[in-house]
Design a protein around this motif. Structure first.
Motif, PDB file in Angstrom:
ATOM      1  N   TRP A  27      -1.702   1.040   5.812  1.00 44.11           N
ATOM      2  CA  TRP A  27      -0.928   0.394   4.753  1.00 44.11           C
ATOM      3  C   TRP A  27      -1.682   0.491   3.438  1.00 44.11           C
ATOM      4  O   TRP A  27      -2.850   0.122   3.355  1.00 44.11           O
ATOM      5  CB  TRP A  27      -0.680  -1.080   5.071  1.00 44.11           C
ATOM      6  CG  TRP A  27       0.391  -1.295   6.087  1.00 44.11           C
ATOM      7  CD1 TRP A  27       0.224  -1.635   7.403  1.00 44.11           C
ATOM      8  CD2 TRP A  27       1.800  -1.186   5.880  1.00 44.11           C
ATOM      9  NE1 TRP A  27       1.445  -1.735   8.017  1.00 44.11           N
ATOM     10  CE2 TRP A  27       2.426  -1.474   7.111  1.00 44.11           C
ATOM     11  CE3 TRP A  27       2.597  -0.879   4.778  1.00 44.11           C
ATOM     12  CZ2 TRP A  27       3.805  -1.460   7.262  1.00 44.11           C
ATOM     13  CZ3 TRP A  27       3.972  -0.869   4.933  1.00 44.11           C
ATOM     14  CH2 TRP A  27       4.569  -1.161   6.167  1.00 44.11           C
ATOM     15  N   VAL A  29      -1.099   0.095  -1.100  1.00 45.78           N
ATOM     16  CA  VAL A  29      -0.260  -0.519  -2.127  1.00 45.78           C
ATOM     17  C   VAL A  29      -0.056   0.508  -3.232  1.00 45.78           C
ATOM     18  O   VAL A  29      -0.995   0.866  -3.943  1.00 45.78           O
ATOM     19  CB  VAL A  29      -0.906  -1.797  -2.708  1.00 45.78           C
ATOM     20  CG1 VAL A  29      -0.003  -2.405  -3.770  1.00 45.78           C
ATOM     21  CG2 VAL A  29      -1.186  -2.807  -1.602  1.00 45.78           C
ATOM     22  N   GLU A  37      10.788  -1.037  -7.944  1.00 46.49           N
ATOM     23  CA  GLU A  37      10.325  -1.225  -6.571  1.00 46.49           C
ATOM     24  C   GLU A  37      11.393  -0.820  -5.558  1.00 46.49           C
ATOM     25  O   GLU A  37      11.101  -0.088  -4.601  1.00 46.49           O
ATOM     26  CB  GLU A  37       9.929  -2.689  -6.326  1.00 46.49           C
ATOM     27  CG  GLU A  37       8.861  -3.214  -7.248  1.00 46.49           C
ATOM     28  CD  GLU A  37       9.385  -3.817  -8.556  1.00 46.49           C
ATOM     29  OE1 GLU A  37       8.559  -4.328  -9.324  1.00 46.49           O
ATOM     30  OE2 GLU A  37      10.619  -3.777  -8.806  1.00 46.49           O
ATOM     31  N   MET A  77       4.787  -3.315  -7.162  1.00 47.58           N
ATOM     32  CA  MET A  77       4.045  -2.925  -5.966  1.00 47.58           C
ATOM     33  C   MET A  77       4.995  -2.619  -4.815  1.00 47.58           C
ATOM     34  O   MET A  77       5.945  -3.359  -4.581  1.00 47.58           O
ATOM     35  CB  MET A  77       3.089  -4.031  -5.527  1.00 47.58           C
ATOM     36  CG  MET A  77       1.989  -4.316  -6.491  1.00 47.58           C
ATOM     37  SD  MET A  77       0.903  -5.590  -5.834  1.00 47.58           S
ATOM     38  CE  MET A  77       0.089  -6.096  -7.335  1.00 47.58           C
ATOM     39  N   PHE A  79       4.466  -1.517  -0.685  1.00 48.19           N
ATOM     40  CA  PHE A  79       3.550  -1.243   0.414  1.00 48.19           C
ATOM     41  C   PHE A  79       4.023   0.016   1.123  1.00 48.19           C
ATOM     42  O   PHE A  79       5.209   0.147   1.432  1.00 48.19           O
ATOM     43  CB  PHE A  79       3.535  -2.412   1.404  1.00 48.19           C
ATOM     44  CG  PHE A  79       2.924  -3.664   0.836  1.00 48.19           C
ATOM     45  CD1 PHE A  79       1.556  -3.878   0.908  1.00 48.19           C
ATOM     46  CD2 PHE A  79       3.711  -4.621   0.228  1.00 48.19           C
ATOM     47  CE1 PHE A  79       0.984  -5.029   0.383  1.00 48.19           C
ATOM     48  CE2 PHE A  79       3.161  -5.775  -0.304  1.00 48.19           C
ATOM     49  CZ  PHE A  79       1.785  -5.976  -0.220  1.00 48.19           C
ATOM     50  N   TYR A  99      -2.269   4.503  -6.476  1.00 45.39           N
ATOM     51  CA  TYR A  99      -2.504   3.505  -5.442  1.00 45.39           C
ATOM     52  C   TYR A  99      -3.525   2.494  -5.944  1.00 45.39           C
ATOM     53  O   TYR A  99      -4.390   2.824  -6.766  1.00 45.39           O
ATOM     54  CB  TYR A  99      -3.034   4.140  -4.154  1.00 45.39           C
ATOM     55  CG  TYR A  99      -1.981   4.879  -3.382  1.00 45.39           C
ATOM     56  CD1 TYR A  99      -1.053   4.198  -2.607  1.00 45.39           C
ATOM     57  CD2 TYR A  99      -1.907   6.264  -3.431  1.00 45.39           C
ATOM     58  CE1 TYR A  99      -0.078   4.881  -1.898  1.00 45.39           C
ATOM     59  CE2 TYR A  99      -0.937   6.952  -2.726  1.00 45.39           C
ATOM     60  CZ  TYR A  99      -0.026   6.254  -1.966  1.00 45.39           C
ATOM     61  OH  TYR A  99       0.942   6.927  -1.270  1.00 45.39           O
ATOM     62  N   LEU A 173      -4.998  -8.856  -2.937  1.00 39.97           N
ATOM     63  CA  LEU A 173      -3.788  -9.397  -3.546  1.00 39.97           C
ATOM     64  C   LEU A 173      -3.768 -10.919  -3.574  1.00 39.97           C
ATOM     65  O   LEU A 173      -2.885 -11.510  -4.175  1.00 39.97           O
ATOM     66  CB  LEU A 173      -2.549  -8.891  -2.806  1.00 39.97           C
ATOM     67  CG  LEU A 173      -2.361  -7.382  -2.822  1.00 39.97           C
ATOM     68  CD1 LEU A 173      -1.188  -6.990  -1.940  1.00 39.97           C
ATOM     69  CD2 LEU A 173      -2.162  -6.875  -4.231  1.00 39.97           C
TER      70      LEU A 173
END
Length: 192
Positions: A27, A29, A37, A77, A79, A99, A173
């Motif tokens: 994963w 970001v 988004e 953002m 993911f 990223y 985060l």
């Protein structure tokens, strides 16, 4: 950790601890242009790259009306769950800038699978609004929710502005927090 429920509309299956998942997928970001988004998520879905945009429904009040609005919890953002090849492919989309990286590092930061699974579970099943707290929170007692819609969620019991909340930490985060009555949680011993 028990995470059996799934109802997220714009994401694939929840991968708890990464078991059974190709080890090269992680994963990340992706940082995207403001208000893009959902468009980035749609594009990634079309090309077959798993992604997740944390959204929640909120009631907005105007002077003449109320409306249920879907808002993005972490603006700019997305993911992305990708292998190295897919990770590079994501950067080809014009509204993705880069990223997220840790200070002093050059490679993209990785969000652990278990943190993502708990965060997604919290968003999907919380009756309360989930808020992101980016200021440093003191570590709380490790607890498991034993009642209510978040039953089975493991997190930390923290105190924010005099209210008890359960928090799920996400690398870099901050913490996703939601109000939680103390009677709904029980401490977890150091068995793990």
């Amino acid at each position: 950790m028990i995470l059996t429920k799934e109802k997220s509309l714009n994401a694939g299956p929840i991968y708890g601890t990464g078991e059974g998942v190709a080890h090269s997928k992680r994963w990340y970001v992706a940082l995207v242009r403001m208000h893009h988004e959902k468009k980035v998520s749609e594009y990634l879905n079309k090309v077959g790259i798993e992604n997740f945009v944390p959204v929640q429904k909120e009631i907005h009040q105007w002077s003449d009306r109320r409306k249920l609005v879907e808002s993005v919890l972490l603006p700019m953002m997305v993911f992305v769950h990708a292998d190295p090849k897919e990770r590079m492919e994501v950067l080809n989309f014009t509204t993705v800038s880069r990223y997220m990286v840790m200070r002093g590092e050059s490679s993209p930061a990785v969000i652990p699978d278990d943190q993502m699974a708990r965060f997604r579970f919290m968003l999907d099943y919380s009756d309360e609004t989930v808020c992101m707290n980016s200021s440093p929170l003191a570590r709380g007692e490790k607890v498991q929710v034993i009642k209510g819609p978040l039953q089975g969620l493991v997190g930390e019991l923290v105190n924010v502005d005099g209210k008890s909340k359960i928090a799920v930490r996400l690398n870099m985060l901050g913490c996703a927090c939601v109000d939680m009555p103390i009677g709904y949680v029980e401490p977890i011993g150091e068995k793990n």
